[in-house]
Design an enzyme around this catalytic site. Sequence first.
Site, PDB file in Angstrom:
ATOM      1  N   TYR A   1      36.721 -10.927  -2.613  1.00 21.16           N
ATOM      2  CA  TYR A   1      35.585 -11.682  -3.135  1.00 21.16           C
ATOM      3  C   TYR A   1      36.127 -12.832  -3.979  1.00 21.16           C
ATOM      4  O   TYR A   1      36.438 -12.669  -5.159  1.00 21.16           O
ATOM      5  CB  TYR A   1      34.653 -10.782  -3.965  1.00 21.16           C
ATOM      6  CG  TYR A   1      33.508 -11.560  -4.578  1.00 21.16           C
ATOM      7  CD1 TYR A   1      32.717 -12.396  -3.794  1.00 21.16           C
ATOM      8  CD2 TYR A   1      33.229 -11.479  -5.938  1.00 21.16           C
ATOM      9  CE1 TYR A   1      31.687 -13.126  -4.350  1.00 21.16           C
ATOM     10  CE2 TYR A   1      32.191 -12.195  -6.506  1.00 21.16           C
ATOM     11  CZ  TYR A   1      31.428 -13.027  -5.705  1.00 21.16           C
ATOM     12  OH  TYR A   1      30.417 -13.759  -6.268  1.00 21.16           O
TER      13      TYR A   1
ATOM     14  N   ASP B   1      34.197 -12.653   1.270  1.00 16.32           N
ATOM     15  CA  ASP B   1      33.515 -13.876   0.856  1.00 16.32           C
ATOM     16  C   ASP B   1      34.561 -14.796   0.251  1.00 16.32           C
ATOM     17  O   ASP B   1      34.988 -14.586  -0.881  1.00 16.32           O
ATOM     18  CB  ASP B   1      32.420 -13.524  -0.162  1.00 16.32           C
ATOM     19  CG  ASP B   1      31.684 -14.756  -0.671  1.00 16.32           C
ATOM     20  OD1 ASP B   1      32.034 -15.883  -0.247  1.00 16.32           O
ATOM     21  OD2 ASP B   1      30.772 -14.585  -1.501  1.00 16.32           O
TER      22      ASP B   1
ATOM     23  N   HIS C   1      23.842 -12.974   1.920  1.00 19.38           N
ATOM     24  CA  HIS C   1      24.888 -13.128   2.940  1.00 19.38           C
ATOM     25  C   HIS C   1      24.580 -12.254   4.161  1.00 19.38           C
ATOM     26  O   HIS C   1      23.972 -11.190   4.035  1.00 19.38           O
ATOM     27  CB  HIS C   1      26.253 -12.681   2.390  1.00 19.38           C
ATOM     28  CG  HIS C   1      26.748 -13.482   1.232  1.00 19.38           C
ATOM     29  ND1 HIS C   1      27.810 -14.348   1.322  1.00 19.38           N
ATOM     30  CD2 HIS C   1      26.322 -13.539  -0.056  1.00 19.38           C
ATOM     31  CE1 HIS C   1      28.025 -14.910   0.139  1.00 19.38           C
ATOM     32  NE2 HIS C   1      27.136 -14.433  -0.717  1.00 19.38           N
TER      33      HIS C   1
END
Length: 263
Positions: A109, A150, A251
């Site tokens: 992340y 991500d 997302h």
Amino acid sequence: MTLSTWNINSIRVRLPLVLQFIQERQPHILLLQEIKCTNDQFPKSEFEDQGYNVEVHGEKSYNGVAILSKFPIEKVDTTFSGNTLEDQARFLSIEAKLPIGYSNIISLYAPNGGQVNSKKYDEKLNFFQSLKEYISATLRYDLSLIIGGDFNIAAENLDVYDHVQCSNNICFTIQERQKLRALINAGLCDLYRIKNPDKQEWSWWDYKGRFFDMDHGMRIDTIMSSYNVAQSLNDCVIEKAWRRKKSTSDHAPVTAIFSDEKS
DNA sequence: ATGGTAGCATGGCTA
């Protein structure tokens, strides 16, 4: 073998949806980001009941990553050498014997960066620098590496809904794109882009306004791998249907499907 | 230029 990644924006809010995703998609490995809870708040047993081995690297309120794996987990790391944001839960690495071979699998992340040219923005650029140096030093021709999550950066013009309008936006500045390019150049392939060379699809749409209705998004989530792993890739898709659901994440999941042969 | 939504936590930060 199927591997998915999903920024779920709070596992405690999204548990029913993630369980539904597991039922329908049946991923052998699921990488999660933004779990937004501590390790002991994570619903570990609910996933173990579904046949997964579970590793979590969480923190209070923000960030947090996890990995669910049908394969036994052999080695775990919650940071990497040189990590400039070691106090934030953004990295989780495991090793496992997959059908395609023994592999290192990372759930990432990356920081959002806040406002362009802010302190957080500089920290984001520095984080990518440290991650690139780590990946560069770690990759060897005989190492199978999968890093999904991500990345909070869209790589190319075709990865955003309007590259002119987005050019000064966070996640699409030239400085950020150079950092992502340098990471890829260290020896990684973007598995989505290999299978979809011209497609314009997004993995993230802002909750605000009518961004999703207008299909104004960015492709900032993906699965990357070392070249040897990419040779076993059958397909890689963005699962937009999960962004359309009620009470969902901002997302969509991204899924890679591999042939069960060693590369 | 600002605000629009969502989660955490209960004011304001983060995205």
